[in-house]
Design an enzyme around this catalytic site. Structure first.
Site, PDB file in Angstrom:
ATOM      1  N   TYR A  53     -18.820  23.720 -61.886  1.00 59.61           N
ATOM      2  CA  TYR A  53     -19.255  25.371 -61.528  1.00 59.61           C
ATOM      3  C   TYR A  53     -19.359  26.032 -62.497  1.00 59.61           C
ATOM      4  CZ  TYR A  53     -21.113  22.843 -57.637  1.00 59.61           C
ATOM      5  OH  TYR A  53     -21.659  22.092 -56.305  1.00 59.61           O
ATOM      6  N   GLY A  54     -19.883  26.058 -63.387  1.00 59.03           N
ATOM      7  CA  GLY A  54     -18.915  27.385 -64.323  1.00 59.03           C
ATOM      8  C   GLY A  54     -18.870  26.573 -65.827  1.00 59.03           C
TER       9      GLY A  54
END
Length: 330
Positions: A53-54
């Site tokens: 996530y990212g």
């Protein structure tokens, strides 16, 4: 129906962190921390993070580090779930013993002791690596005290039954929403009931479709990741919007938001599944957290009305782009 994961009680609604790392709608670290604080204050103490996530330089684990650096006392209040063992850049999982070890060690390094990983799971199954190998590798880290428990993500009923022969499974994370109901009929929910495993329902708002904010394909920013997903393509967008409009009609009669009806429907699946079902909607702002966490109860009549809509309105398009389909529900 109350749920316990890794020996900790979790709230009826959790929080998915992916929205805080959306490149199409950047959220500052300060605002992200405020959103997480609001979620915890509202009762969402189950936080779903991901190593992917990212970016490798700044992802949800870096955000957790920042949050618990500011609020160290909250570390005991939050149940931290982390998905790893998958490279979205390379579009493939790393679920062998080496990959599991590398992923867990990387996550622990980023967290730097600021909080515990209560639940760890491989983001996707790998058809080339038996689940027994993946779970066995994770079990070694449970024994070593590096992670609290093991979960499964995007799995089949057969995988659940194989996994539990190696180690206790604390949770099963699957997509479940008014747009995606297959786990209720493909044996996954049945297997979870058989072994008493809580279901964590990701994308309960169908990646924002059920927020009502999208009325046409062009409403998605050019860099929005949803433009890759079949159900958001321009040739089916208007067809899928019909389901949103049907749910909006139910929410208008009930006097609440479409978001709240959608989340309440997911929560109500606990009755059918026979185990706790914990929706984990994401939010990029405090105001969205407040809307998501305002719980409503759907009557049997309202549930019947929604179920009739689901039988009548067909969702168009697959869940994921073709490149990821090989790893769906392995």
């Amino acid at each position: 129906m109350t749920a316990t994961i890794a020996g900790k009680a979790v709230g009826a609604i959790g929080f998915g962190m992916i929205s805080l790392l959306n490149p199409a709608k950047p959220v500052t670290t300060e605002d992200a921390i405020a959103t997480l604080k609001a979620a915890l204050h509202a009762g969402a103490n189950f936080w779903n993070a991901g190593e992917h996530y990212g970016t490798p330089e700044y992802n949800s684990l870096h955000l957790l580090n920042a949050y618990f650096t500011k609020y160290p006392d909250d570390a005991e209040k939050v149940v931290v779930s982390v998905k790893g063992c998958f490279s979205f850049k390379e579009r493939k999982p790393a679920n062998d013993a080496k990959g599991v070890r590398a992923s867990i060690e990387n996550c622990l390094s980023i967290l730097d002791g600021k909080c515990r990983i209560d639940l760890f799971q491989a983001s996707r199954g790998d058809p080339d690596v038996p689940i027994e190998v993946t779970v066995g590798a994770m079990a070694e880290h449970v024994k070593a005290g590096k992670i609290g428990s093991i979960g499964l993500s995007e799995c089949s009923a057969a995988t659940i039954r194989k996994a539990v022969t190696v180690h206790q499974i604390a949770a099963v994370e699957v997509e479940l929403s008014l747009f995606e109901t297959s786990v209720m009929s493909n044996g996954v929910a049945e297997a979870c009931k058989e072994f008493g495993i809580p279901i964590v329902a990701y994308s309960p708002l169908s990646r924002g479709f059920l927020t009502g904010q999208l009325r046409k394909y062009e409403d998605m920013p050019e860099k929005d990741f949803r433009r890759m997903f079949p159900r958001f393509q321009s040739d089916v967008f208007d067809e899928n919007l019909k389901l949103v409009e049907e749910v909006e009609a139910v929410s208008t009669k009930k006097g609440c938001s479409t978001v709240q009806v959608a989340i309440a429907w997911v929560s109500a699946q606990s009755k059918t599944a026979g185990v706790p079902v914990i929706p984990i909607p994401g939010a990029g702002a405090v105001s969205r957290v407040e809307e998501n966490m305002k719980r409503i109860e759907l009557s049997d009549v309202e549930l019947d009305e929604i179920n009739e809509v689901l039988e009548r309105v067909e969702v168009k398009g697959a869940r994921y782009p073709a490149a990821f389909s090989r790893f769906e529900s392995v």
